[in-house]
Design a protein around this motif. Structure first.
Motif, mmCIF file in Angstrom:
data_model
loop_
_atom_site.group_PDB
_atom_site.id
_atom_site.type_symbol
_atom_site.label_atom_id
_atom_site.label_comp_id
_atom_site.label_asym_id
_atom_site.label_seq_id
_atom_site.Cartn_x
_atom_site.Cartn_y
_atom_site.Cartn_z
ATOM 1 N N ILE A 1 0.864 -1.174 0.000
ATOM 2 C CA ILE A 1 0.000 0.000 0.000
ATOM 3 C C ILE A 1 0.904 1.228 0.000
ATOM 4 O O ILE A 1 1.718 1.407 0.905
ATOM 5 N N ASP A 2 0.747 2.043 -1.032
ATOM 6 C CA ASP A 2 1.582 3.224 -1.247
ATOM 7 C C ASP A 2 1.017 4.403 -0.460
ATOM 8 O O ASP A 2 -0.190 4.448 -0.198
ATOM 9 N N ASP A 3 1.873 5.348 -0.141
ATOM 10 C CA ASP A 3 1.446 6.589 0.522
ATOM 11 C C ASP A 3 0.561 6.294 1.722
ATOM 12 O O ASP A 3 -0.426 6.992 1.974
ATOM 13 N N PHE A 4 0.923 5.252 2.477
ATOM 14 C CA PHE A 4 0.064 4.825 3.567
ATOM 15 C C PHE A 4 -0.094 5.924 4.613
ATOM 16 O O PHE A 4 0.864 6.569 5.009
ATOM 17 N N ILE B 1 5.131 3.934 4.208
ATOM 18 C CA ILE B 1 4.763 5.149 4.944
ATOM 19 C C ILE B 1 5.048 6.368 4.079
ATOM 20 O O ILE B 1 6.124 6.514 3.516
ATOM 21 N N ASP B 2 4.057 7.222 3.954
ATOM 22 C CA ASP B 2 4.155 8.359 3.054
ATOM 23 C C ASP B 2 5.199 9.368 3.508
ATOM 24 O O ASP B 2 5.414 9.576 4.694
ATOM 25 N N ARG B 3 5.811 10.036 2.510
ATOM 26 C CA ARG B 3 6.891 10.955 2.859
ATOM 27 C C ARG B 3 6.430 12.183 3.635
ATOM 28 O O ARG B 3 7.205 12.818 4.315
ATOM 29 N N VAL C 1 9.744 2.793 4.396
ATOM 30 C CA VAL C 1 9.520 4.213 4.664
ATOM 31 C C VAL C 1 9.972 5.022 3.451
ATOM 32 O O VAL C 1 11.088 4.853 2.967
ATOM 33 N N GLU C 2 9.098 5.893 2.985
ATOM 34 C CA GLU C 2 9.405 6.700 1.797
ATOM 35 C C GLU C 2 9.933 8.070 2.188
ATOM 36 O O GLU C 2 9.641 8.578 3.268
ATOM 37 N N GLY C 3 10.653 8.681 1.275
ATOM 38 C CA GLY C 3 11.015 10.094 1.411
ATOM 39 C C GLY C 3 12.042 10.384 2.482
ATOM 40 O O GLY C 3 12.029 11.469 3.078
HETATM 41 MG MG MG Z 1 4.522 6.801 -2.324
#
Ligand code: MG
Ligand code: C2E
Ligand code: MG
Length: 377
Positions: free
Chosen positions: A281-284, A304-306, A338-340
């Protein structure tokens, strides 16, 4: 929805029935055409705007009446855009585009209504229309590219996978941002052929990564793909064609996918997982459906969204939310990426919490395949 739920046969009958109702017996100089999927054009020659409006109202109410097929009773609404030639320079194409813009306005207002095109609408939509046409040419010319952003294992900083990201190169060497064109491609449905192109390229490159047998390629999916095609079929045929093992593929979708047509999406995701792919799941945390669904969702990874990542040292609430998401995910046996991540402080924070993967400019920016290949060798 009708094609998906009641079958193409009913869909076709319905299209014919709608076309019948568009034939307005009170008009003699009229041409009617089916423009695309569920879009029709009614061309009234030498007609005033007032007359167009009268006709539009008549058509709307006619479409609202019940459609019956055997046992089925169906109700539809239409959205109508009206445009008028302006003096000498109007082409048929422009007339249709303007009507299209006005129709989008009618849809925005909830549908079952009409809108007359005005120049001020045009300015707002001009850019989007321009991009839509340009995108069509680019899809046909196969000029989209894929960049890859590696992500690393939190405990070793070693690359464990990469996310495939669409890039649209321009003649001057710049790129149009996916943040801009993906949204339009989703509105117009162009995301479906575009995604296939991206998948083909990502799979072809993945096949070249031979030494790292655990390396995972993550590809973004859009909700439109769930509505328009059988993703599992597409994925397995492309995987066979490019000879990539299914367990090295991960698919990312945002939470908004779950809202629209949850049951169908669940089934499709479960299928993808059954054939061996991983689901993320993106941008959670940015949507709102997450908690209730999380337990039932056939997913392996939460990204996890940035937005959260970048505010953990400025907004105390972000830390709390991240900790909660992570402990919940771990309790449900799901991994976290974890993103960003842009600073070592951010990386350390998430390492301490036991996240599996870290992705962000601190480690790597999206890059062409050659560069990724060099990193891996
Ligand atoms: Mg994303
Ligand atoms: P996303 O899937 O959440 O992808 C991550 C985006 O965050 C990428 O932007 C990436 O370049 C950016 N990013 C990664 N690390 C950092 C960082 O440390 N700092 C900052 N500020 N940004 C970082 P990009 O490539 O512009 O993509 C934007 C969005 O476009 C993606 O968000 C995804 O939703 C969509 N997208 C891109 N390619 C595709 C595609 O092939 N198919 C679909 N359906 N959507 C795509
Ligand atoms: Mg993504």
């Amino acid at each position: 929805a009708i094609n998906d739920n009641l079958g193409i046969n009913i869909g076709n009958q319905l299209l014919r029935a709608v076309a019948e109702r568009l034939k307005d017996k009170q008009l003699d100089d009229v041409e009617i055409a089916r423009f695309s999927g569920d879009e029709f054009i009614v061309f009234l020659r030498y007609s005033s705007i007032d007359n167009c409006i009268t006709v539009a109202e008549r058509l709307l109410s006619r479409i609202r009446e019940k459609f019956s097929f055997d046992e089925l009773e169906l109700y539809l609404t239409a959205s109508i855009g009206i445009s008028q030639p302006k003096l000498e320079q109007t082409t048929a194409e422009l007339l249709i585009q303007n009507a299209d813009v006005a129709m989008s306005k009618a849809k925005e207002r909830g549908g079952n209504t009409f809108q007359v095109f005005t120049e001020s609408m045009g300015v707002k939509y001009e850019h989007a229309l321009h991009l839509r046409n340009k995108m069509q040419t680019a899809i046909e010319a196969d000029s989209f590219e894929v960049y890859f952003q590696p992500y690393v294992a939190a405990n070793s900083n070693k690359i464990i996978g990469a996310e495939a990201l669409a890039r649209w190169p321009q003649a001057d060497g710049s790129f149009i941002s996916p943040a801009e064109f993906i949204a339009i491609a989703e509105q117009t449905g162009q995301i479906v052929p575009l995604s296939t192109l991206i998948m083909r390229k990502a799979f072809a490159q993945l096949a070249k990564i031979q030494h790292n047998s655990d390396f995972v390629m993550s590809v973004n999916l859009s909700v439109k793909q769930f509505q328009r095609e059988n993703i599992t079929q597409l994925v397995s045929s492309l995987a066979t064609e490019f000879n990539v093992p299914l367990h090295r593929l991960q698919f990312e979708l945002t939470e908004s996918v779950m809202v629209d047509d949850a049951q169908q999406v669940f089934t499709e995701l479960a299928e993808l997982r059954t054939i061996g792919c991983q689901i993320a799941i993106d941008d959670f945390g940015t949507g709102f459906s997450s908690l209730a669904y999380l337990n039932k969702l056939p997913v392996d990874v939460l990204k996890i969204d940035r937005e959260f990542t970048q505010s953990i040292y400025t907004d105390p609430a972000s830390q709390t939310i991240c900790k909660a998401i992570i402990s919940m995910a771990h309790g449900l046996n799901k991994h976290i990426i974890v993103e960003g991540i842009e600073t070592t402080e951010q990386a350390d924070f998430f390492k301490r919490l036991g996240c599996m993967g870290l992705q962000g400019f601190l480690f790597y920016k999206p890059m062409p395949f050659k560069q990724l290949d060099n990193l891996l060798n």
